[in-house]
Design a protein around this motif. Structure first.
Motif, mmCIF file in Angstrom:
data_model
loop_
_atom_site.group_PDB
_atom_site.id
_atom_site.type_symbol
_atom_site.label_atom_id
_atom_site.label_comp_id
_atom_site.label_asym_id
_atom_site.label_seq_id
_atom_site.Cartn_x
_atom_site.Cartn_y
_atom_site.Cartn_z
ATOM 1 N N ARG A 52 0.829 -1.217 0.000
ATOM 2 C CA ARG A 52 0.000 0.000 0.000
ATOM 3 C C ARG A 52 0.862 1.264 0.000
ATOM 4 O O ARG A 52 0.559 2.236 -0.682
ATOM 5 C CB ARG A 52 -0.941 0.012 1.208
ATOM 6 C CG ARG A 52 -1.949 -1.118 1.222
ATOM 7 C CD ARG A 52 -2.946 -0.992 0.136
ATOM 8 N NE ARG A 52 -3.698 0.229 0.329
ATOM 9 C CZ ARG A 52 -4.850 0.501 -0.217
ATOM 10 N NH1 ARG A 52 -5.410 -0.350 -1.025
ATOM 11 N NH2 ARG A 52 -5.454 1.637 0.008
ATOM 12 N N ALA A 59 2.198 1.661 -3.393
ATOM 13 C CA ALA A 59 1.143 2.140 -4.293
ATOM 14 C C ALA A 59 0.979 3.657 -4.168
ATOM 15 O O ALA A 59 0.772 4.350 -5.172
ATOM 16 C CB ALA A 59 -0.173 1.432 -3.994
ATOM 17 N N MET A 60 1.096 4.175 -2.954
ATOM 18 C CA MET A 60 1.010 5.627 -2.766
ATOM 19 C C MET A 60 2.177 6.315 -3.460
ATOM 20 O O MET A 60 1.993 7.345 -4.112
ATOM 21 C CB MET A 60 0.986 5.963 -1.275
ATOM 22 C CG MET A 60 0.825 7.431 -1.004
ATOM 23 S SD MET A 60 -0.754 8.038 -1.661
ATOM 24 C CE MET A 60 -0.743 9.692 -1.032
ATOM 25 N N GLY A 92 3.806 5.222 -6.063
ATOM 26 C CA GLY A 92 3.529 5.141 -7.496
ATOM 27 C C GLY A 92 2.456 6.124 -7.938
ATOM 28 O O GLY A 92 2.566 6.745 -9.002
ATOM 29 N N PHE A 93 1.424 6.282 -7.121
ATOM 30 C CA PHE A 93 0.360 7.236 -7.431
ATOM 31 C C PHE A 93 0.919 8.650 -7.514
ATOM 32 O O PHE A 93 0.627 9.397 -8.455
ATOM 33 C CB PHE A 93 -0.734 7.159 -6.366
ATOM 34 C CG PHE A 93 -1.762 8.251 -6.488
ATOM 35 C CD1 PHE A 93 -2.808 8.127 -7.384
ATOM 36 C CD2 PHE A 93 -1.674 9.399 -5.722
ATOM 37 C CE1 PHE A 93 -3.757 9.135 -7.519
ATOM 38 C CE2 PHE A 93 -2.608 10.410 -5.843
ATOM 39 C CZ PHE A 93 -3.653 10.283 -6.742
ATOM 40 N N LEU A 94 1.728 9.018 -6.538
ATOM 41 C CA LEU A 94 2.313 10.359 -6.532
ATOM 42 C C LEU A 94 3.239 10.556 -7.727
ATOM 43 O O LEU A 94 3.205 11.613 -8.369
ATOM 44 C CB LEU A 94 3.071 10.609 -5.224
ATOM 45 C CG LEU A 94 2.206 10.717 -3.975
ATOM 46 C CD1 LEU A 94 3.080 10.811 -2.731
ATOM 47 C CD2 LEU A 94 1.253 11.898 -4.057
ATOM 48 N N THR A 147 3.146 9.038 -10.655
ATOM 49 C CA THR A 147 2.336 9.097 -11.873
ATOM 50 C C THR A 147 1.642 10.443 -12.029
ATOM 51 O O THR A 147 1.531 10.970 -13.138
ATOM 52 C CB THR A 147 1.281 7.971 -11.854
ATOM 53 O OG1 THR A 147 1.964 6.713 -11.817
ATOM 54 C CG2 THR A 147 0.374 8.027 -13.073
ATOM 55 N N ASN A 148 1.192 11.003 -10.910
ATOM 56 C CA ASN A 148 0.430 12.253 -10.961
ATOM 57 C C ASN A 148 1.271 13.494 -10.714
ATOM 58 O O ASN A 148 0.738 14.598 -10.627
ATOM 59 C CB ASN A 148 -0.730 12.176 -9.961
ATOM 60 C CG ASN A 148 -1.753 11.171 -10.417
ATOM 61 O OD1 ASN A 148 -2.480 11.410 -11.367
ATOM 62 N ND2 ASN A 148 -1.773 10.013 -9.776
ATOM 63 N N TRP A 197 -0.344 17.436 -6.869
ATOM 64 C CA TRP A 197 0.470 16.219 -6.754
ATOM 65 C C TRP A 197 1.955 16.481 -6.996
ATOM 66 O O TRP A 197 2.799 15.794 -6.416
ATOM 67 C CB TRP A 197 -0.056 15.127 -7.683
ATOM 68 C CG TRP A 197 -1.504 14.852 -7.413
ATOM 69 C CD1 TRP A 197 -2.548 15.073 -8.255
ATOM 70 C CD2 TRP A 197 -2.071 14.361 -6.200
ATOM 71 N NE1 TRP A 197 -3.732 14.744 -7.641
ATOM 72 C CE2 TRP A 197 -3.464 14.305 -6.374
ATOM 73 C CE3 TRP A 197 -1.536 13.985 -4.971
ATOM 74 C CZ2 TRP A 197 -4.327 13.864 -5.385
ATOM 75 C CZ3 TRP A 197 -2.401 13.544 -3.977
ATOM 76 C CH2 TRP A 197 -3.777 13.490 -4.195
ATOM 77 N N TRP A 222 4.492 15.120 -4.460
ATOM 78 C CA TRP A 222 5.523 14.191 -4.923
ATOM 79 C C TRP A 222 6.905 14.669 -4.495
ATOM 80 O O TRP A 222 7.712 13.918 -3.963
ATOM 81 C CB TRP A 222 5.436 14.041 -6.437
ATOM 82 C CG TRP A 222 6.635 13.394 -7.049
ATOM 83 C CD1 TRP A 222 7.564 13.988 -7.844
ATOM 84 C CD2 TRP A 222 7.048 12.032 -6.915
ATOM 85 N NE1 TRP A 222 8.530 13.087 -8.210
ATOM 86 C CE2 TRP A 222 8.235 11.870 -7.658
ATOM 87 C CE3 TRP A 222 6.540 10.930 -6.230
ATOM 88 C CZ2 TRP A 222 8.916 10.660 -7.735
ATOM 89 C CZ3 TRP A 222 7.210 9.723 -6.307
ATOM 90 C CH2 TRP A 222 8.378 9.597 -7.057
ATOM 91 N N TRP A 230 7.378 8.078 1.088
ATOM 92 C CA TRP A 230 6.566 6.893 0.791
ATOM 93 C C TRP A 230 7.425 5.733 0.310
ATOM 94 O O TRP A 230 7.170 4.574 0.658
ATOM 95 C CB TRP A 230 5.461 7.235 -0.213
ATOM 96 C CG TRP A 230 4.370 7.997 0.463
ATOM 97 C CD1 TRP A 230 4.113 9.326 0.363
ATOM 98 C CD2 TRP A 230 3.423 7.471 1.398
ATOM 99 N NE1 TRP A 230 3.063 9.663 1.179
ATOM 100 C CE2 TRP A 230 2.618 8.540 1.819
ATOM 101 C CE3 TRP A 230 3.182 6.203 1.910
ATOM 102 C CZ2 TRP A 230 1.584 8.376 2.735
ATOM 103 C CZ3 TRP A 230 2.152 6.038 2.822
ATOM 104 C CH2 TRP A 230 1.364 7.125 3.226
#
Length: 112
Positions: free
Chosen positions: A65, A68-69, A71-73, A75-76, A82, A86, A93
């Motif tokens: 998890r 995943a956070m 990766g989300f940051l 990507t965005n 973001w 990031w 993270w």
């Protein structure tokens, strides 16, 4: 014992992870698992009444998890807010995911 009594009301899994200051976010995976972190994880699962199956699945999910956070940051990152998050929290993270993955056995032991 309820989550409110443990001071976990509104707490997320993030609250169980390593307590890191911004200046110290570079390498927690190299440190041994803190007994206090394992105790907070146990208190978290006790407070929320996780059953045996949920406790068994949690150690594997923690690092996944957090990763995943990260990766989300990543990507965005081209889009505000973001990009700021990031830049400020991306390393946190990643370090948190590494820490959680590196100490998965300690989390399993704490939840047995």
């Amino acid at each position: 014992m309820g989550a409110d009594r443990l001071g976990l009301h509104g707490a997320g899994v993030d609250d169980v992870g390593p307590r890191l200051h911004r200046a110290d976010r570079g390498g927690p995976a190299r440190r041994p698992a803190d007994r206090g972190v394992a105790a907070r994880l146990r208190a978290f699962t006790d407070g929320y009444g996780l059953d045996e199956r949920q406790r068994a699945e949690l150690p594997d999910a923690l690092g996944r998890r957090a990763r995943a956070m990260h990766g989300f940051l990543r990507t965005n990152a081209p889009v505000q807010p973001w990009s700021r998050i990031w830049r400020e929290d991306g390393p946190y993270w990643l370090a948190t995911a590494d820490y959680l993955d590196a100490h998965e056995d300690a989390w399993r032991t704490a939840l047995d």
